[in-house]
Design an enzyme around this catalytic site. Structure first.
Site, mmCIF file in Angstrom:
data_model
loop_
_atom_site.group_PDB
_atom_site.id
_atom_site.type_symbol
_atom_site.label_atom_id
_atom_site.label_comp_id
_atom_site.label_asym_id
_atom_site.label_seq_id
_atom_site.Cartn_x
_atom_site.Cartn_y
_atom_site.Cartn_z
ATOM 1 N N MET A 40 56.366 3.319 68.520
ATOM 2 C CA MET A 40 56.296 1.876 68.285
ATOM 3 C C MET A 40 55.374 1.223 69.319
ATOM 4 S SD MET A 40 59.397 -0.887 68.129
ATOM 5 C CE MET A 40 59.899 -0.425 66.486
ATOM 6 N N ASP A 41 54.459 0.393 68.826
ATOM 7 C CA ASP A 41 53.605 -0.372 69.731
ATOM 8 C C ASP A 41 54.084 -1.821 69.766
ATOM 9 O OD1 ASP A 41 52.711 -1.529 67.358
ATOM 10 O OD2 ASP A 41 50.796 -0.467 67.367
ATOM 11 N N SER A 42 53.405 -2.658 70.511
ATOM 12 C CA SER A 42 53.867 -4.038 70.667
ATOM 13 C C SER A 42 53.845 -4.801 69.343
ATOM 14 C CB SER A 42 53.037 -4.768 71.725
ATOM 15 O OG SER A 42 51.674 -4.742 71.385
ATOM 16 N N ALA A 44 54.263 -3.489 66.303
ATOM 17 C CA ALA A 44 55.401 -2.982 65.517
ATOM 18 C C ALA A 44 56.709 -3.538 66.052
ATOM 19 C CB ALA A 44 55.413 -1.462 65.520
#
Length: 91
Positions: A40-42, A44
């Site tokens: 997960m990135d920022s 997401a």
């Protein structure tokens, strides 16, 4: 809170995570770390918060959102928000 309710919330959280991350729900377990294990990135992360708030009818504070590191953290946060919402409705 009844165990059935927790299982229902847990399943819904995992469903939302799988959809938002484009992964199989079977790959999502409570001990998985959102960033390290699930990628997960920022962006997401923000999408997840909106999806949880929309589908669960809750509000997650920015402070709470920053403390979500694992799938279990997300489940506990949602349960806490729902519990707080129920308590407000009773007063």
């Amino acid at each position: 809170m009844a165990n059935g309710k927790r299982q229902e919330i847990e399943a819904k959280v995992k469903e939302i995570l799988a959809k938002d991350l484009g992964t199989d729900i079977e790959k999502i377990s409570n001990d998985k770390k959102l960033v390290e294990d699930l990628g997960m990135d920022s962006f997401a992360s923000v999408e997840l918060m909106f999806a949880l708030e929309d589908k669960m009818g809750i509000e997650i504070s920015d402070e709470d959102a920053l403390n979500l590191k694992t799938v279990e953290d997300v489940i506990v946060c949602v349960l806490s928000c729902l519990s707080g919402k129920e308590n407000k409705a009773k007063t």
